[in-house]
Write an enzyme that holds these catalytic residues in place. Structure first.
Site, PDB file in Angstrom:
ATOM      1  N   ASP A   1       0.857  -1.187   0.000  1.00  0.00           N
ATOM      2  CA  ASP A   1       0.000   0.000   0.000  1.00  0.00           C
ATOM      3  C   ASP A   1       0.895   1.240   0.000  1.00  0.00           C
ATOM      4  O   ASP A   1       1.886   1.290   0.732  1.00  0.00           O
ATOM      5  CB  ASP A   1      -0.895  -0.022   1.248  1.00  0.00           C
ATOM      6  CG  ASP A   1      -2.019   0.978   1.183  1.00  0.00           C
ATOM      7  OD1 ASP A   1      -1.735   2.198   1.092  1.00  0.00           O
ATOM      8  OD2 ASP A   1      -3.181   0.558   1.243  1.00  0.00           O
TER       9      ASP A   1
ATOM     10  N   ASN B   1     -13.381  -3.765   2.622  1.00  0.00           N
ATOM     11  CA  ASN B   1     -14.494  -2.816   2.655  1.00  0.00           C
ATOM     12  C   ASN B   1     -15.346  -2.924   1.397  1.00  0.00           C
ATOM     13  O   ASN B   1     -14.818  -3.108   0.303  1.00  0.00           O
ATOM     14  CB  ASN B   1     -13.961  -1.388   2.773  1.00  0.00           C
ATOM     15  CG  ASN B   1     -13.061  -1.204   3.975  1.00  0.00           C
ATOM     16  OD1 ASN B   1     -13.350  -1.679   5.059  1.00  0.00           O
ATOM     17  ND2 ASN B   1     -11.952  -0.503   3.781  1.00  0.00           N
TER      18      ASN B   1
ATOM     19  N   HIS C   1     -10.646  -5.705  -3.105  1.00  0.00           N
ATOM     20  CA  HIS C   1      -9.285  -5.902  -2.618  1.00  0.00           C
ATOM     21  C   HIS C   1      -9.324  -6.199  -1.132  1.00  0.00           C
ATOM     22  O   HIS C   1     -10.279  -5.847  -0.443  1.00  0.00           O
ATOM     23  CB  HIS C   1      -8.376  -4.707  -2.924  1.00  0.00           C
ATOM     24  CG  HIS C   1      -8.854  -3.395  -2.389  1.00  0.00           C
ATOM     25  ND1 HIS C   1      -9.930  -2.706  -2.927  1.00  0.00           N
ATOM     26  CD2 HIS C   1      -8.415  -2.645  -1.354  1.00  0.00           C
ATOM     27  CE1 HIS C   1     -10.111  -1.580  -2.250  1.00  0.00           C
ATOM     28  NE2 HIS C   1      -9.220  -1.525  -1.290  1.00  0.00           N
TER      29      HIS C   1
END
Length: 136
Positions: free
Chosen positions: A32, A88, A101
């Site tokens: 990330d 999410n 993801h």
């Protein structure tokens, strides 16, 4: 299948450079760019699905197998004290990119991150009403 305007489709396909830590025919796992902790990674399917609701069952199963494999790798190589899996669905739930993801967030003692919710205190009757609404 790739969605032309999806940034995660482009990253998963290798069209946009990323800090890839794993890749196979179905998935790319990247670091990330705004990590919560050291080693925070994203599992990106190469096929487009906006969220869990649209994800094919087989891809969902393979994503969870890969999450376990990567969690073990992060634990063994980064020596983290724990790990959060976060996934999410929808803006209200915090999804900012409409491509399924999974976040793998290594946790370290004292890392300062808070990945929690505030528990409510429903009555037994309220819980039973919800159970009846959901159960078959």
């Amino acid at each position: 299948m790739k969605k032309e305007d999806c940034i995660f489709c482009k990253i998963a396909a290798g069209e946009i450079p990323s800090k890839t830590i794993y890749e196979d025919g179905q998935f790319r796992v990247i670091l990330d760019l705004g990590p919560a902790t050291k080693g925070h990674a994203l599992i990106l399917p190469k096929g487009h699905a906006a969220n869990l609701y649209e994800l094919p069952d087989e891809t969902a199963a393979e994503a969870m197998k890969l999450a376990k494999k990567m969690a073990l790798r992060l634990r063994d190589r980064l020596h983290c004290d724990g790990l959060n899996l976060v996934q999410n669905n929808g803006e209200t739930a915090g999804q900012t990119v409409s491509h399924f993801h999974i976040h793998l967030i290594p946790r370290y003692e004292g890392d300062g991150q808070k990945i929690n919710w505030v528990p409510s205190q429903p009555s037994q009757d309220e819980l039973e009403a919800v159970r009846k609404e959901i159960a078959d």
